[in-house]
Design a protein around this motif. Structure first.
Motif, short mmCIF file in Angstrom:
data_model
loop_
_atom_site.label_atom_id
_atom_site.label_comp_id
_atom_site.label_asym_id
_atom_site.label_seq_id
_atom_site.Cartn_x
_atom_site.Cartn_y
_atom_site.Cartn_z
N MET A 73 1.15 -1.17 -0.25
CA MET A 73 0.06 0.08 0.51
C MET A 73 0.71 1.36 -0.20
N HIS A 74 2.03 1.08 0.62
CA HIS A 74 3.01 2.60 0.30
C HIS A 74 3.37 2.57 -1.03
N LYS A 123 2.95 6.30 -5.80
CA LYS A 123 3.34 6.09 -6.85
C LYS A 123 1.64 6.92 -7.37
N VAL A 124 0.96 6.67 -6.28
CA VAL A 124 -0.81 8.47 -6.26
C VAL A 124 0.19 9.23 -5.87
N ALA A 125 0.93 9.59 -5.25
CA ALA A 125 2.18 10.82 -4.13
C ALA A 125 2.43 11.46 -6.26
N GLN A 165 2.66 15.31 -10.02
CA GLN A 165 2.67 15.31 -12.07
C GLN A 165 1.68 16.00 -12.51
N LEU A 166 0.84 15.35 -11.99
CA LEU A 166 -0.27 16.55 -12.09
C LEU A 166 -0.70 18.11 -11.88
N GLU A 167 -0.21 18.29 -10.57
CA GLU A 167 0.39 19.54 -9.73
C GLU A 167 1.74 20.10 -10.88
N ASN A 168 2.36 19.40 -11.00
CA ASN A 168 3.50 20.59 -12.05
C ASN A 168 2.81 20.61 -13.58
N SER A 169 1.96 19.72 -14.54
CA SER A 169 1.21 19.73 -15.42
C SER A 169 -0.06 21.17 -15.30
#
Length: 387
Positions: free
Chosen positions: A258-259, A264-266, A271-275
């Motif tokens: 789970m970690h 991976k989710v983080a 990446q989404l926030e950077n985009s």
């Protein structure tokens, strides 16, 4: 009794007193009785256990034997019988009692002993026999080596910090005669005591070195059973610990998985926030910046036909650099002051005449206005060629 046993005797006596004073003996006796009641009748006698005291009293040349707690005499024989006959009579009296549980006590008449009530410090509880030896000269007309004695703690209230005790002593000559007769008959005593109704008082006037040593074959079995129980307990605890360890390892593996998924989710979120930030940055830069094509269009509309640019630069801070030639370079300041896209136009360096073209070579810079105040020149304005 060896020196090791003598050294440990105070500790053993302290442990015995603590055990007898606790509620555990009563609970264990009740619990054992309840468990024995569940067994078949033939097995109940086998598991009954415990010491069985038989009390001997010598009176008028006759030996009386009764079991502790039973008021009736179970055997009676004379001193004149030989050793074998006396042993046979004793065997009749103790019939049905396991030899391992049999204990014999010589009970003296009350008139043959001397009893003294004492108040002692509580610290004396662990060395009552030694305290009795110290008190013998003060409390009795005898010396310690002339008597058999014991000191017992009395129940009931006592002043704070004190304990009530009773010193019981009898001349050795009174006891030695009876003990010698029994010893010659092959009968060994475990204690010398007094009658308390149909029971013994609970003291032992015999010195520790004269007490009979009992070899208990059950002890090995009991030790083996205790060892087996302890081993089984350790095995159960080990199995429980092993199961808990396995469960913890499984949970740890699940947590690790789970970690990893969470990482991976983080990373995807980052990446989404950077985009999003990059697209927002570009959008802000686009809204906060003036388009270069608009600047070029504005300059083309404003500078005269006898002027051309050789170099045009715009940096990230909105600083505009222009290098070129003009017939009248000094007039370019007035021309650019009316621009809605540029402000702060100024020459850098000295205006020089180019001998080849007979034009004035210049270098000037300006600052782009903010988009809110900058509006591109009308497309219908007249355009001049920018070279």
């Amino acid at each position: 009794m060896n020196s090791v046993t003598q050294t440990l005797r105070p500790q053993l006596e302290r442990a015995r007193r603590a055990w007898r004073g606790s509620p555990l003996p009563g609970f264990m006796a009740w619990w054992g009785g309840e468990l024995r009641a569940l067994l078949p009748v033939r097995w109940q006698a086998f598991f009954s256990g415990g010491n069985v005291w038989c009390l001997l009293r010598h009176e008028d040349g006759q030996w009386h034997v009764l079991r502790s707690g039973e008021p009736q005499t179970t055997a009676l024989w004379s001193d004149t019988l030989d050793a074998a006959e006396q042993q046979a009579m004793l065997n009749v009296a103790v019939a049905g009692v396991d030899r391992q549980d049999l204990r014999l006590a010589l009970c003296l008449p009350h008139e043959s002993v001397l009893r003294r009530y004492l108040l002692l410090p509580e610290a004396a509880r662990d060395n009552l026999r030694q305290i009795g030896a110290f008190e013998m000269d003060r409390q009795t007309p005898f010396r310690v080596d002339q008597v058999y004695y014991d000191l017992r703690e009395l129940p009931g209230s006592a002043p704070t910090g004190r304990m009530a005790a009773e010193l019981i002593a009898t001349p050795r000559a009174v006891v030695d005669t009876k003990l010698d007769h029994l010893r010659h008959a092959g009968i060994a005593m475990d204690a010398v005591d007094l009658y308390d109704g149909d029971k013994r008082l609970g003291v032992n006037l015999l010195p520790p070195e004269m007490e009979r040593v009992h070899r208990n074959p059950r002890r090995r079995l009991n030790v083996a059973l205790v060892g087996s129980a302890a081993l089984l307990l350790l095995l159960c605890l080990g199995q429980w610990l092993h199961n808990r360890t396995d469960a913890l390892a499984t949970m740890q593996a699940q947590v690790d998985d789970m970690h990893a998924d969470a990482q991976k989710v983080a990373e995807l979120r980052k990446q989404l926030e950077n985009s999003v930030n990059a697209s927002g940055f570009l959008a802000r830069r686009k809204t906060e910046s003036v388009a270069v094509v608009d600047v070029l269009q504005d300059l083309t509309a404003r500078i005269p036909d006898d002027t051309w640019l050789e170099r045009f630069t715009v940096d990230s801070s909105g600083r505009v650099g222009m290098q070129g030639q003009s017939a009248k370079a000094a007039s370019l300041i007035d021309v650019l002051q009316g621009s809605k896209l540029l402000t702060g136009a100024n020459f850098q360096g000295v205006i020089q005449r180019d001998p080849a073209t007979n034009k004035e070579r210049f270098y000037m810079d300006a600052q782009l206005r903010s988009p809110g105040s900058a509006k591109p020149a009308s497309s219908g304005s007249s355009a001049g060629a920018a070279r």
